[in-house]
Design an enzyme around this catalytic site. Sequence first.
Site, PDB file in Angstrom:
ATOM      1  N   LYS A   1       0.793 -10.313   1.555  1.00 23.61           N
ATOM      2  CA  LYS A   1       0.548 -11.259   2.653  1.00 23.61           C
ATOM      3  C   LYS A   1       1.417 -12.513   2.508  1.00 23.61           C
ATOM      4  O   LYS A   1       1.804 -13.120   3.516  1.00 23.61           O
ATOM      5  CB  LYS A   1      -0.936 -11.619   2.702  1.00 23.61           C
ATOM      6  CG  LYS A   1      -1.853 -10.456   3.064  1.00 23.61           C
ATOM      7  CD  LYS A   1      -1.699 -10.012   4.516  1.00 23.61           C
ATOM      8  CE  LYS A   1      -0.864  -8.810   4.730  1.00 23.61           C
ATOM      9  NZ  LYS A   1      -0.754  -8.430   6.161  1.00 23.61           N
TER      10      LYS A   1
ATOM     11  N   TYR B   1      -2.588  -7.110  -2.655  1.00 25.01           N
ATOM     12  CA  TYR B   1      -2.695  -7.376  -1.213  1.00 25.01           C
ATOM     13  C   TYR B   1      -2.240  -8.802  -0.895  1.00 25.01           C
ATOM     14  O   TYR B   1      -1.470  -9.023   0.051  1.00 25.01           O
ATOM     15  CB  TYR B   1      -4.137  -7.165  -0.757  1.00 25.01           C
ATOM     16  CG  TYR B   1      -4.364  -7.469   0.704  1.00 25.01           C
ATOM     17  CD1 TYR B   1      -3.949  -6.589   1.692  1.00 25.01           C
ATOM     18  CD2 TYR B   1      -5.007  -8.638   1.093  1.00 25.01           C
ATOM     19  CE1 TYR B   1      -4.159  -6.858   3.032  1.00 25.01           C
ATOM     20  CE2 TYR B   1      -5.225  -8.922   2.430  1.00 25.01           C
ATOM     21  CZ  TYR B   1      -4.800  -8.029   3.390  1.00 25.01           C
ATOM     22  OH  TYR B   1      -5.007  -8.314   4.728  1.00 25.01           O
TER      23      TYR B   1
END
Length: 317
Positions: A205, A201
Amino acid sequence: MSVFFLGVGIVVAVYFLIRNFVSGARCKSKAKLDGKTVIVTGSNTGIGRETAVDLARRGARVILACRSQSRGEAALAIVKRESSSSNVVFMQLDLASLKSVRSFAETFLKTESRLDILINNAGVYMQGRTEDGLGLMFEVNHLGHFLLTHLLLDRLKECGPSRIVNVSSMGHNAGNLDFNFFSTHKEFGAGDSYMNVLKTYCHSKLCNVLFTHELAKRLQGTNVTCYSLHPGVIDTELPRHHTKTVRKLLRPIVVLFFKDAEAGAQTTLYCAVQEGIEGLSGRYFSDCSVKEVQPKARDDAVAKKLWELSEKLCGLS
C-alpha cells in the site's frame, strides 16, 4: 419492562450514532459522465463494484476488469441491474500475471476508443507467488497496476482531461520498502504469520502512494492527473483469506465499526469525478478530502527507485 425498552432504545441510538460516524464523508459531485469510458479493476465485488455502479449511473461506459470470468460475469449482471445501464462490459484481467495485463491492454486499446478514468482498485491480502516469480501482494497490489497504467497512459492523454485513481490504505503508514530484502525475496515482506502478512500488505500500500507521487511528477504538463486514497476500514471480501474462526471473532466489530462497500467507495468516487481537484494531483485522500502523509510516503528518492525497479520488472527499461 420500561427499563428494558429504555436500554434497547439507548443501544439502538448508540449504534446509529456510531454507524453515522463510521460511514464518513460522501462524494457530493453531481458530475455526469456521458460519453466517458472508465476502467475499474477488481470490480466484481466490494468497493470496486459499488464504484462501477455509481459511475454507470452517471452515464459512463464502465469496463469491469476482473480476474475470474464467472464472478466478473455475475458482477456484470448486478452492475447493469443496479445502475439501470447496459453500457457496462466485463473484460478479464489477472493482475498476478504481467502477460495477462499486456493482453488486457492490447484488447482494450483495439476495442475501445476512449479512456477517461482508470481506477486501480483491485487488491489481495494473502501471501503467495505469481507466475512471474514475484510476491503476490506486490504484483497484484502494485506492479500489475503500474504496468496497466503505463500501457494505457497514451490513451488517457489523448482523451484528457483524464484521471488515474489508485486505491491504497492507511496501512501504508506501517509500510517500509527494503530494496535489499526485495532483491532476495522478490517481495517487500515474508512470512505467513498474521503480523507478517499484514506488514507485507502495508508495504504494497505504501507502493501505491509512492507510485502516485512519482506519477504526478511525470504527468506535469499533461492533462492527466492522479490521486491515491484510503477508502476507510471496509467490510469487504479483502480479508476473506483469514481463518473462519478469526472472521467469526471479528464479525461483531466489523458490523459496528467498519464501513460498508457503498460508503467505502465514496473517496474513490470523489477522486474520480470531483471538480476542481486537478491542482492536487499526486496527493493522498481520505474521507473525500486531501490528507498529509508521512515523509516516507512522499520521499522523492524512494519513489523514483520504486519506479525504476517497477520498470525493470515489467521489461520497460
